[in-house]
Design a protein around this motif. Structure first.
Motif, PDB file in Angstrom:
ATOM      1  N   PRO A 159       1.018  -1.157   0.003  1.00 25.21           N
ATOM      2  CA  PRO A 159       0.105   0.045  -0.112  1.00 25.21           C
ATOM      3  C   PRO A 159       0.745   1.239   0.043  1.00 25.21           C
ATOM      4  CG  PRO A 159      -0.759  -1.594   1.633  1.00 25.21           C
ATOM      5  CD  PRO A 159       0.355  -2.107   1.233  1.00 25.21           C
ATOM      6  N   GLY A 160       1.963   1.215   0.552  1.00 23.28           N
ATOM      7  CA  GLY A 160       2.859   2.462   0.567  1.00 23.28           C
ATOM      8  C   GLY A 160       3.161   3.103   1.859  1.00 23.28           C
ATOM      9  N   GLU A 161       3.444   4.271   1.836  1.00 23.32           N
ATOM     10  CA  GLU A 161       3.860   5.069   3.078  1.00 23.32           C
ATOM     11  C   GLU A 161       2.754   6.161   3.413  1.00 23.32           C
ATOM     12  OE1 GLU A 161       7.522   3.921   0.444  1.00 23.32           O
ATOM     13  OE2 GLU A 161       5.868   5.136   0.284  1.00 23.32           O
ATOM     14  N   ALA A 162       2.840   6.670   4.687  1.00 25.36           N
ATOM     15  CA  ALA A 162       1.798   7.770   5.197  1.00 25.36           C
ATOM     16  C   ALA A 162       2.801   8.869   5.604  1.00 25.36           C
ATOM     17  CB  ALA A 162       0.780   7.134   5.940  1.00 25.36           C
ATOM     18  N   SER A 212       8.166   0.668   7.733  1.00 25.36           N
ATOM     19  CA  SER A 212       8.479   1.637   6.571  1.00 25.36           C
ATOM     20  C   SER A 212       7.006   2.340   6.373  1.00 25.36           C
ATOM     21  CB  SER A 212       8.711   1.194   5.432  1.00 25.36           C
ATOM     22  OG  SER A 212       8.093   0.264   4.707  1.00 25.36           O
ATOM     23  N   ALA A 213       5.692   2.102   6.841  1.00 26.87           N
ATOM     24  CA  ALA A 213       4.752   2.721   6.335  1.00 26.87           C
ATOM     25  C   ALA A 213       4.709   4.096   7.168  1.00 26.87           C
ATOM     26  CB  ALA A 213       3.538   1.901   7.126  1.00 26.87           C
ATOM     27  N   LEU A 214       5.104   4.201   8.437  1.00 23.54           N
ATOM     28  CA  LEU A 214       5.004   5.562   9.029  1.00 23.54           C
ATOM     29  C   LEU A 214       6.456   6.035   9.501  1.00 23.54           C
ATOM     30  CD1 LEU A 214       2.564   4.631  11.904  1.00 23.54           C
ATOM     31  CD2 LEU A 214       2.161   5.380   9.445  1.00 23.54           C
ATOM     32  N   LEU A 215       7.358   5.244   9.082  1.00 26.56           N
ATOM     33  CA  LEU A 215       8.891   5.593   9.700  1.00 26.56           C
ATOM     34  C   LEU A 215       9.791   5.681   8.451  1.00 26.56           C
ATOM     35  CD1 LEU A 215       9.343   3.434  12.805  1.00 26.56           C
ATOM     36  CD2 LEU A 215       8.546   5.892  12.578  1.00 26.56           C
ATOM     37  N   ARG A 216      10.790   6.501   8.677  1.00 33.12           N
ATOM     38  CA  ARG A 216      11.793   6.499   7.633  1.00 33.12           C
ATOM     39  C   ARG A 216      13.029   6.097   8.038  1.00 33.12           C
ATOM     40  NH1 ARG A 216      14.292  11.360   7.928  1.00 33.12           N
ATOM     41  NH2 ARG A 216      14.789  11.704   5.623  1.00 33.12           N
ATOM     42  N   VAL A 243       7.089  13.887   1.146  1.00 33.12           N
ATOM     43  CA  VAL A 243       6.033  13.137   0.030  1.00 33.12           C
ATOM     44  C   VAL A 243       7.181  12.936  -1.224  1.00 33.12           C
ATOM     45  CG1 VAL A 243       4.599  13.571  -1.591  1.00 33.12           C
ATOM     46  CG2 VAL A 243       4.146  14.407   0.501  1.00 33.12           C
ATOM     47  N   GLU A 244       8.228  13.671  -1.210  1.00 31.98           N
ATOM     48  CA  GLU A 244       9.130  13.430  -2.580  1.00 31.98           C
ATOM     49  C   GLU A 244      10.116  12.099  -2.338  1.00 31.98           C
ATOM     50  OE1 GLU A 244      11.151  16.826  -3.161  1.00 31.98           O
ATOM     51  OE2 GLU A 244       9.080  17.982  -4.057  1.00 31.98           O
ATOM     52  N   GLU A 245      10.241  11.790  -0.991  1.00 29.28           N
ATOM     53  CA  GLU A 245      11.274  10.580  -0.763  1.00 29.28           C
ATOM     54  C   GLU A 245      10.203   9.420  -0.473  1.00 29.28           C
ATOM     55  OE1 GLU A 245      13.186  11.377   2.969  1.00 29.28           O
ATOM     56  OE2 GLU A 245      11.504  10.665   4.246  1.00 29.28           O
ATOM     57  N   CYS A 246       9.145   9.565  -0.734  1.00 30.06           N
ATOM     58  CA  CYS A 246       7.965   8.294  -0.721  1.00 30.06           C
ATOM     59  C   CYS A 246       8.294   7.582  -1.938  1.00 30.06           C
ATOM     60  CB  CYS A 246       6.845   8.520  -0.531  1.00 30.06           C
ATOM     61  SG  CYS A 246       6.417   9.281   1.401  1.00 30.06           S
ATOM     62  N   TYR A 296       5.940   5.273  -2.864  1.00 30.04           N
ATOM     63  CA  TYR A 296       4.193   5.382  -3.243  1.00 30.04           C
ATOM     64  C   TYR A 296       3.673   5.768  -1.936  1.00 30.04           C
ATOM     65  CZ  TYR A 296      -0.499   4.273  -4.450  1.00 30.04           C
ATOM     66  OH  TYR A 296      -1.751   4.448  -4.555  1.00 30.04           O
ATOM     67  N   LEU A 297       3.005   7.110  -2.077  1.00 37.82           N
ATOM     68  CA  LEU A 297       2.309   7.724  -0.911  1.00 37.82           C
ATOM     69  C   LEU A 297       0.843   7.330  -0.728  1.00 37.82           C
ATOM     70  CD1 LEU A 297       2.133  10.137   1.196  1.00 37.82           C
ATOM     71  CD2 LEU A 297       1.343  11.428  -0.650  1.00 37.82           C
ATOM     72  N   GLN A 298       0.426   6.595   0.126  1.00 34.73           N
ATOM     73  CA  GLN A 298      -0.983   6.211   0.329  1.00 34.73           C
ATOM     74  C   GLN A 298      -1.752   7.365   1.019  1.00 34.73           C
ATOM     75  OE1 GLN A 298      -2.160   3.334   3.216  1.00 34.73           O
ATOM     76  NE2 GLN A 298       0.002   2.973   3.827  1.00 34.73           N
ATOM     77  N   GLY A 299      -1.190   8.082   1.666  1.00 37.51           N
ATOM     78  CA  GLY A 299      -2.138   9.192   2.243  1.00 37.51           C
ATOM     79  C   GLY A 299      -1.310   9.797   3.418  1.00 37.51           C
ATOM     80  N   PHE A 300      -2.030  10.518   4.326  1.00 38.19           N
ATOM     81  CA  PHE A 300      -1.975  11.443   5.485  1.00 38.19           C
ATOM     82  C   PHE A 300      -2.800  11.109   6.623  1.00 38.19           C
ATOM     83  CE2 PHE A 300      -1.081  13.486   1.535  1.00 38.19           C
ATOM     84  CZ  PHE A 300       0.071  14.228   1.676  1.00 38.19           C
TER      85      PHE A 300
END
Length: 583
Positions: free
Chosen positions: A2-5, A38-42, A220-223, A225-229
């Motif tokens: 699903p990607g990152e938030a 990785s969904a919430l942490l970088r 956002v640019e380092e995600c 795939y951005l799933q949302g906020f």
């Protein structure tokens, strides 16, 4: 996947909940394959090549709440309040206030710093050697805050020893994470962000808007795939207006991405200031309406039992012991409860084994205009180590053993339209009865823990759309998470018959939590609408002088009333239509 938030924290109480939540994310043992960190942490690389995890976070805060350590612009001297940095030779130095200097042993463990003293004052001096363990610190305003001294201690801080969320923040934040709004103070007789209109006006300031957009674009640019906020927003003060403008910005700039908003209100046992109480109610009503417009889903969260004019005692849990009298202590402890609930409620779009996204979770609950959800939690879930899940659920055939985290005086609801339920901390190997024996119930005949929970939910909520997830990973509760648990809990948070001779800290707990689209929201929203209707709002010229027009406020109230009608159960709706026809 699903990607990152990206997460936004708007307000001081949102910061309290966020600090506890990031602490749960960083707890030892969180490297479980069940959840994607990785969904919430970088991941970022610190000095010396060591990797560490930091939240993908943008936090808006007020002057006076800057995370520790604070920036120091002049030479340090003995007795100065606050914490700061200055240059001493070629190294950076962090000057400690008297309060922080008491924590010097803990502070020595901050990455990249060693202790020193000068003329009786305490300092932490940056370690610039090749063996330095942390990232370099700078004296530039906006530098990344480090874990707090209280959070680094092996003891959980007492409620009376904390005032700011940074007092128990135990993760590193990127320098882009915190933006301090200098126009307003956290505390004081004046200069506070009290009204919805003040918050809206902040995001109309080009400088503030540019700072926010810069930070958002960075993450956002380092995600991949951005799933949302995820938006954590104070509802009770002017940050409700900030949240309204922030969600509008996200909706316009990131079309098609999920916006999951959590409207947060501290537990309030006593509201002596009548004007602040009235402002709270009006801010909450405006916040709910405006946040709903641009969020995929909004969930009000609080341990307060009422959003209305008459405050009720905070919600209590049978195996938690917290002091509801001092507001600071209650914030520290109530935010921990809400953080554990959040960490569980957000599991569906953080699972390694699922393609479910934030938007998918919202769409399972927000149909028919129902963009507000109610949250429930059982913390800890009342299970014994030797019992199967079926055994526990059989003991609660009439009512689920959870508490409502939406501010409403009634705590029992027997119906819902849809729900997302997560149970964690229960071993999947103990869900069925022994082979060759007659199962004592239909729950014991299920082949998996998920199936057991699904059957239980269908039995209690027939006709509702229910999704269920079961995780083995519990909710970790090591310091700085408060140790406010009953002595009847084991180290793993399971129930026992009597307290042991020597009590040990509770290191983890099982948790059951749910997001529901439920008729309870009809009563909640209608009660809030009726409370405000009783007020002569024209008497509160100071509230409307901040930018909200009377006509705009009345339109928002009608929108609140319309929203409440979406949650009438079918029978109630038909009865009200019959009554309208007879009129």
């Amino acid at each position: 996947m699903p990607g990152e938030a990206v997460t936004l924290q708007l307000g001081h109480y949102a910061g309290c909940v966020g600090a506890q939540w990031w602490g749960l994310q960083a707890a030892p043992g969180r490297g479980s394959p069940e959840l994607r960190r990785s969904a919430l942490l970088r991941t970022e690389r610190a000095l010396g090549g060591r990797e560490r995890l930091t939240p993908r976070l943008v936090a808006l805060e007020l002057k006076g709440t800057e995370p520790w350590p604070r920036t120091w612009t002049g030479a340090p001297h003995r007795g100065t309040a606050g914490t700061g940095r200055c240059a001493l030779g070629s190294a950076q130095v962090c000057f400690l206030s008297p309060r922080c200097s008491l924590q010097l042993p803990a502070l020595q463990h901050v990455d990249g710093w060693g202790s020193t003293s000068h003329n009786g004052a305490f300092f932490l001096q940056e370690d610039n050697t090749s063996e330095g363990r942390g990232s370099p610190h700078t004296s530039v305003p906006g530098a990344a805050p480090d874990p707090s001294p209280l959070a680094l201690s092996e003891e959980a801080p007492s409620g009376g020893g904390v005032r700011l969320w940074s007092d128990y923040l135990n993760v590193h934040l990127h320098p882009k994470s915190v933006y301090v709004i200098r126009q307003y103070m956290l505390d004081g007789e004046c200069g506070c962000l009290e009204a919805f209109g003040q918050g809206e006006s902040l995001l109309q300031d080009p400088g503030c808007l540019e700072e926010l957009e810069d930070r958002l674009h960075f993450y956002v640019e380092e995600c991949d795939y951005l799933q949302g906020f995820q938006v954590l927003c104070d509802l009770h003060n002017g940050f409700s207006g900030v949240g309204a403008k922030v969600t509008e910005l996200l909706y316009d700039e990131y079309s098609g991405k999920g916006i999951l908003t959590w409207g947060l209100t501290p537990g309030m046992s006593n509201l002596g200031d009548s004007q602040k109480n009235l402002y709270r109610v009006m801010n909450t009503a405006l916040g709910i309406v405006h946040l709903c417009r641009h969020s995929s889903l909004l969930c009000p969260l609080s341990l307060s039992a009422s959003l209305g004019l008459r405050p009720q005692p905070p919600v209590t849990f049978p195996y938690l012991n917290y002091d509801v009298r001092p507001a600071v202590s209650l914030n520290y402890q109530s935010s921990a409860v809400l953080a554990a609930a959040l960490d569980t409620l957000t599991v569906p779009y953080r699972l390694s084994s699922s393609q479910g996204s934030m938007m998918h979770l919202a769409e399972t609950l927000n149909f028919s205009g129902r963009k507000v959800a109610a949250a429930w939690a059982s913390l800890p879930f009342p299970a014994r180590h030797s019992c199967s899940l079926a055994d526990v659920l059989c003991a609660h055939r009439q009512d689920v053993p959870w508490k409502l985290l939406v501010p409403w005086r009634e705590r029992r609801v027997r119906s819902c339209f849809a729900q997302s339920v997560v149970l964690r901390g229960i071993g999947k190997e103990s869900h069925v009865s022994s082979a060759g024996t007659q199962p004592p119930s239909l729950f014991h005949a299920c082949e998996s823990a998920e199936q057991t929970l699904q059957r239980y939910l269908h039995a209690l909520f027939p006709g509702a759309l229910s999704t269920a997830h079961v995780l083995q990973q519990p909710c970790h509760t090591l310091p700085p998470y408060p140790q406010f648990f009953s002595p009847l809990l084991t180290q793993q948070g399971f129930l026992q018959d009597k307290p042991p001779p020597s009590a040990a800290a509770v290191e983890s707990i099982p948790v059951l939590a749910a997001l529901q689209s439920s008729p309870v929201l009809h009563t909640l929203l209608t009660s809030l609408y009726r409370d405000i209707q009783k007020l002569n709002t024209r008497r509160f010229a100071s509230f409307f002088s901040t930018g909200v027009e009377q006509d705009e406020f009345q339109e928002a109230l009608e929108e609140l009333r319309t929203l409440s009608q979406c949650y009438k159960a079918g029978l109630e709706a038909s009865q009200s239509e019959d009554e309208a026809d007879s009129d």
